[in-house]
Scaffold this active site. Sequence first.
Site, PDB file in Angstrom:
ATOM      1  N   ARG A  54     -19.252  -9.045  -2.580  1.00 35.76           N
ATOM      2  CA  ARG A  54     -17.962  -9.508  -2.041  1.00 35.76           C
ATOM      3  C   ARG A  54     -17.105 -10.032  -3.192  1.00 35.76           C
ATOM      4  NH1 ARG A  54     -17.670 -14.396  -0.245  1.00 35.76           N
ATOM      5  NH2 ARG A  54     -19.606 -14.346   0.932  1.00 35.76           N
ATOM      6  N   TYR A 106       7.418  -1.716   7.565  1.00 34.86           N
ATOM      7  CA  TYR A 106       6.376  -1.132   8.427  1.00 34.86           C
ATOM      8  C   TYR A 106       6.154  -2.058   9.635  1.00 34.86           C
ATOM      9  CZ  TYR A 106       1.635  -0.164  10.007  1.00 34.86           C
ATOM     10  OH  TYR A 106       0.536   0.074  10.791  1.00 34.86           O
ATOM     11  N   ASP A 178       6.392  -3.958  -1.809  1.00 32.84           N
ATOM     12  CA  ASP A 178       5.476  -2.981  -1.233  1.00 32.84           C
ATOM     13  C   ASP A 178       5.892  -1.606  -1.752  1.00 32.84           C
ATOM     14  OD1 ASP A 178       4.158  -1.118   0.392  1.00 32.84           O
ATOM     15  OD2 ASP A 178       4.048  -2.507   2.077  1.00 32.84           O
ATOM     16  N   LYS A 203      -2.477   5.518   1.713  1.00 31.59           N
ATOM     17  CA  LYS A 203      -1.427   6.530   1.678  1.00 31.59           C
ATOM     18  C   LYS A 203      -1.532   7.381   0.397  1.00 31.59           C
ATOM     19  CE  LYS A 203      -0.198   4.689   5.572  1.00 31.59           C
ATOM     20  NZ  LYS A 203      -0.830   3.417   5.668  1.00 31.59           N
TER      21      LYS A 203
HETATM   22  O1  P1T Z   1      -2.611   0.791   7.264  1.00 34.30           O
HETATM   23  P1  P1T Z   1      -2.821  -0.132   6.080  1.00 34.30           P
HETATM   24  O2  P1T Z   1      -3.597   0.478   4.993  1.00 34.30           O
HETATM   25  O3  P1T Z   1      -3.315  -1.488   6.474  1.00 34.30           O
HETATM   26  O4  P1T Z   1      -1.352  -0.350   5.422  1.00 34.30           O
HETATM   27  C1  P1T Z   1      -0.321  -1.066   6.047  1.00 34.30           C
HETATM   28  C2  P1T Z   1       1.000  -0.647   5.475  1.00 34.30           C
HETATM   29  C3  P1T Z   1       1.594  -1.443   4.510  1.00 34.30           C
HETATM   30  N1  P1T Z   1       2.775  -1.109   3.950  1.00 34.30           N
HETATM   31  C4  P1T Z   1       3.421   0.021   4.291  1.00 34.30           C
HETATM   32  C5  P1T Z   1       4.736   0.356   3.650  1.00 34.30           C
HETATM   33  C6  P1T Z   1       2.871   0.878   5.242  1.00 34.30           C
HETATM   34  O5  P1T Z   1       3.541   2.005   5.555  1.00 34.30           O
HETATM   35  C7  P1T Z   1       1.627   0.540   5.866  1.00 34.30           C
HETATM   36  C8  P1T Z   1       1.019   1.397   6.903  1.00 34.30           C
HETATM   37  N2  P1T Z   1       1.853   2.359   7.444  1.00 34.30           N
HETATM   38  C9  P1T Z   1       1.532   3.280   8.387  1.00 34.30           C
HETATM   39  C10 P1T Z   1       0.331   3.370   8.951  1.00 34.30           C
HETATM   40  C11 P1T Z   1       2.621   4.202   8.767  1.00 34.30           C
HETATM   41  O6  P1T Z   1       2.360   5.247   9.390  1.00 34.30           O
HETATM   42  O7  P1T Z   1       3.776   3.908   8.430  1.00 34.30           O
END
Ligand code: P1T
Length: 393
Positions: A54, A106, A178, A203
């Site tokens: 961890r 988001y 972000d 992503k």
């Molecule tokens: O899904 P996760 O890995 O927890 O990420 C969250 C997140 C954070 N910042 C941005 C700009 C994002 O687009 C996302 C997640 N977005 C999607 C799942 C989407 O389809 O837009």
Amino acid sequence: MSFKPGEYSFETLAIHAGQEPEATTGAVVVPIFQTSTYAQEGLGKPKLGYDYSRADNPTRAAYEECIAALENGKYGTAYSSGMGAINNCMYLLQSGDEVIVGDDVYGGTFRFFTKVIDGFGIKSKFIDTTDVAAVEAAFTPKTKMLWVETPTNPLLKLSDLKALAELARSKGAYMVVDNTFMSPYFQKPLDLGAHIVVHSATKYLGGHSDVIGGALVTNDSEIHERMKFCQKSVGAVPGPFDCWLTMRGLKTLAVRMREHERNAIRLAQWLEEHEQVERVIYPGLASHPHHELAKKQMSGFGGMVSFIVKGGLEQARSVLEGTKVFLLAESLGGVESLIEHPAIMTHASIPKERREEIGISDGLIRLSVGIEAFEDLQKDLDAALSSRVTCGC
Ligand code: P1T
């Protein structure tokens, strides 16, 4: 760190930073250290500092070093999701502090700020960060963080990172960006003055829609100390296999981003001429309101395209359900093309009035343009757009 930003180019760092051949066997690929703990050489004497996974794991450490290098940063920390990474940043704040957050983020980020951290006495103000004067006016002595997505999800609005970073720093606030939509290949917020870069590694970083992950990068040793301490203390860490998968994705990030963009530009231009399309939003189009800023602060325009279809929800539904190559799914940034409806899918947690106020209409469709053959993508969308909704009367 023997592969450092400044000394090697992006493509080389993606393949080598943090990833020297393994010391014992010479394995060229960083092994998956699938272990929770480490035998110690003596009481209080862990080998190479590893005592519990961890806190630290060699596969994770390699990935953290690589993502830091790609963002031109010194320090990286990895998390089990993008939201986990976002959450970790909040440990820089205290009850009573305020955060200025972009008004188009988001949906999960909006939900987090309005329904999770507000319960801990941290107030968020949602401001259009494309308007630097509006951001400045929103600052109070309690504002301790400025949270910016650029381009925004899903409206692809751009904010001037240099100007906002100067503003945040002059007010003694953290500037967090972000960078999920651009990836470090096209945009480097730390170079423009940000304190922290956030990623949903799910992503473009991972790039193959097979892992959920998050990452933070900073150049500030104090911020890093806090992030590392909270990463260990809170424990939202990715497993070694997820780190390995993401690191494998990083190796081809540059190549993939170039292809995503090549397809996205051509699709955006073609959609702009399509008779069923009301408006196309893509930072690479001259019609985009922030096209000049895009050319200045990014080295490319990315693979995300949003557009408004004529005919509202019914026509949007027919397009969304009519594609075969573009899969109807949440998420973005993978090699395969995805299509989605922000109002019903990714941004459903934003109240309807607020969505309409900022422009997330029922006709808005978001594309994550993959790296398939352009002609197949175009044909697929054309067929779906041409399947008109017929009146049942
Ligand atoms: O899904 P996760 O890995 O927890 O990420 C969250 C997140 C954070 N910042 C941005 C700009 C994002 O687009 C996302 C997640 N977005 C999607 C799942 C989407 O389809 O837009």
